[in-house]
Write an enzyme that holds these catalytic residues in place. Structure first.
Site, PDB file in Angstrom:
ATOM      1  N   ASP A  44       0.836  -1.201   0.000  1.00 53.56           N
ATOM      2  CA  ASP A  44       0.000   0.000   0.000  1.00 53.56           C
ATOM      3  C   ASP A  44       0.872   1.254   0.000  1.00 53.56           C
ATOM      4  O   ASP A  44       1.468   1.611   1.007  1.00 53.56           O
ATOM      5  CB  ASP A  44      -0.893  -0.009   1.248  1.00 53.56           C
ATOM      6  CG  ASP A  44      -1.850   1.169   1.243  1.00 53.56           C
ATOM      7  OD1 ASP A  44      -2.935   1.027   0.672  1.00 53.56           O
ATOM      8  OD2 ASP A  44      -1.494   2.230   1.783  1.00 53.56           O
ATOM      9  N   TYR A  49       3.401   9.556  -0.464  1.00 55.76           N
ATOM     10  CA  TYR A  49       4.476   8.920   0.309  1.00 55.76           C
ATOM     11  C   TYR A  49       5.838   9.071  -0.386  1.00 55.76           C
ATOM     12  O   TYR A  49       6.870   8.787   0.212  1.00 55.76           O
ATOM     13  CB  TYR A  49       4.228   7.415   0.501  1.00 55.76           C
ATOM     14  CG  TYR A  49       2.960   7.016   1.213  1.00 55.76           C
ATOM     15  CD1 TYR A  49       2.150   7.939   1.859  1.00 55.76           C
ATOM     16  CD2 TYR A  49       2.566   5.681   1.248  1.00 55.76           C
ATOM     17  CE1 TYR A  49       0.986   7.548   2.497  1.00 55.76           C
ATOM     18  CE2 TYR A  49       1.412   5.278   1.893  1.00 55.76           C
ATOM     19  CZ  TYR A  49       0.621   6.222   2.508  1.00 55.76           C
ATOM     20  OH  TYR A  49      -0.528   5.815   3.139  1.00 55.76           O
ATOM     21  N   LYS A  74      -2.564   5.893  -4.167  1.00 56.63           N
ATOM     22  CA  LYS A  74      -3.620   6.875  -3.862  1.00 56.63           C
ATOM     23  C   LYS A  74      -3.296   8.199  -4.532  1.00 56.63           C
ATOM     24  O   LYS A  74      -2.118   8.599  -4.558  1.00 56.63           O
ATOM     25  CB  LYS A  74      -3.729   7.094  -2.339  1.00 56.63           C
ATOM     26  CG  LYS A  74      -3.723   5.816  -1.540  1.00 56.63           C
ATOM     27  CD  LYS A  74      -3.889   6.052  -0.048  1.00 56.63           C
ATOM     28  CE  LYS A  74      -3.547   4.788   0.729  1.00 56.63           C
ATOM     29  NZ  LYS A  74      -2.111   4.549   0.910  1.00 56.63           N
ATOM     30  N   HIS A 107      -7.135   9.931  -1.804  1.00 55.95           N
ATOM     31  CA  HIS A 107      -6.460   9.849  -0.503  1.00 55.95           C
ATOM     32  C   HIS A 107      -7.250  10.501   0.635  1.00 55.95           C
ATOM     33  O   HIS A 107      -7.067  10.155   1.799  1.00 55.95           O
ATOM     34  CB  HIS A 107      -5.068  10.499  -0.603  1.00 55.95           C
ATOM     35  CG  HIS A 107      -4.073   9.912   0.348  1.00 55.95           C
ATOM     36  ND1 HIS A 107      -2.732   9.817   0.077  1.00 55.95           N
ATOM     37  CD2 HIS A 107      -4.229   9.381   1.583  1.00 55.95           C
ATOM     38  CE1 HIS A 107      -2.124   9.263   1.111  1.00 55.95           C
ATOM     39  NE2 HIS A 107      -3.001   8.990   2.034  1.00 55.95           N
TER      40      HIS A 107
END
Ligand code: A2P
Length: 270
Positions: A44, A49, A74, A107
């Site tokens: 994930d 990120y 996301k 997100h």
């Protein structure tokens, strides 16, 4: 690896590695590698990120065939605008060295843009470049609004969920609408692992408090996504399928709920 079947028939492993806060390339690739060896098949990540590329590199370096791995990413809140969303997704595919992802999520319920962004996700879904689409950090209110207009029901709502933030109403709503719930930060960012109820349940099963927290997610029907960069803890976190919590344990753990948000709290988002 046990799987759950999403509302569109796509299968998803019932535990995954969360890549949140893995910002170091080597550390991230090593974590992906350790997770694959330990049996994880769900990874994930997210645009926000900044490690999609590291995940892509880690998967390319492994012998595990791509079709055996379930990749989630996301759309970052900065990319919800119509002219940015699709190009940002193409960049994500490039980063991941992939033609498609298994699951693509919005997100966060960005107030003015989330409905339009969902329509863009539906187009991506129909193009086949995401096998399933869903949302993250949505409350019941955000889901109700979405379901009023959506052509495609979200397959997943990924939210912060752990014994200190149990969200029973949200879980019940998602379950009654066939939306799978993924639990991010199932360890509450490692807060409260030394809590006495957790420790006593852990002793009962010869497990660690972290394993009890992860098992709790499975017991309430959620898919836990624990994050770790440490190979020993990565193995520990998936070693939760040889026991189950009984009704008395679940009742003791229910008492730990205290609305603890360790990251985003979307409840006030209009
Ligand atoms: P590390 O990456 O060094 O293992 P969450 O998934 O709830 O966000 O929690 C992530 C945090 O919990 C990270 O700080 C991670 O550190 C730590 N962590 C992960 N697995 C365990 C475990 N089994 N026991 C204790 N801490 C853990």
């Amino acid at each position: 690896m046990e799987t759950v079947t999403l509302n569109n028939g796509h299968n998803m492993p019932n535990i995954g590695l969360g890549l949140y806060l893995m910002s170091d390339r080597i550390e991230c690739i090593q974590a992906v590698n350790a997770a694959l060896e330990a049996g994880y098949r769900l990874f994930d990540t997210a645009q926000a990120y900044h490690n999609e590329e590291f995940l892509g590199d880690g998967l390319m370096a492994s012998d595990i065939p791509r079709e055996e791995v379930f990749i989630t990413t996301k759309i970052a809140v900065d990319n919800f605008a119509p002219h940015l969303l699709v190009p940002s997704f193409k960049q994500s595919l490039d980063n991941l060295q992939a033609d498609m992802v298994d699951l693509l999520l919005l997100h966060f319920p960005v107030t003015d843009l989330r409905q339009e962004a969902w329509r863009a996700l539906e187009k991506i879904y129909h193009s086949g470049r995401a096998a399933a689409i869903g949302v993250s950090n949505y409350t019941v209110r955000h889901l109700e609004e979405l379901l009023e207009t959506a052509d495609v029901t979200p397959a997943v709502n990924q939210v912060e969920l752990h014994v200190y933030l149990q969200q029973p109403e949200l879980l019940a709503y998602c379950q009654s609408h066939d939306i799978a719930v993924e639990a991010y930060s199932p360890l509450a960012h490692a807060h409260g692992l030394d809590q006495s109820v957790l420790e006593s349940v852990a002793r009962k099963y010869g497990k660690t408090p972290a394993q009890i927290m992860i098992r709790w997610c499975l017991e309430v029907g959620a898919i836990p996504l624990p994050k770790s960069v440490n190979p020993r803890r990565i193995r520990e976190n998936i070693d939760v399928f040889d026991f189950s919590l009984d009704a008395a344990d679940m009742s003791d753990l229910a008492a730990l709920d205290r609305e603890l948000h360790t990251s985003w709290d979307p409840t006030q988002v209009a």
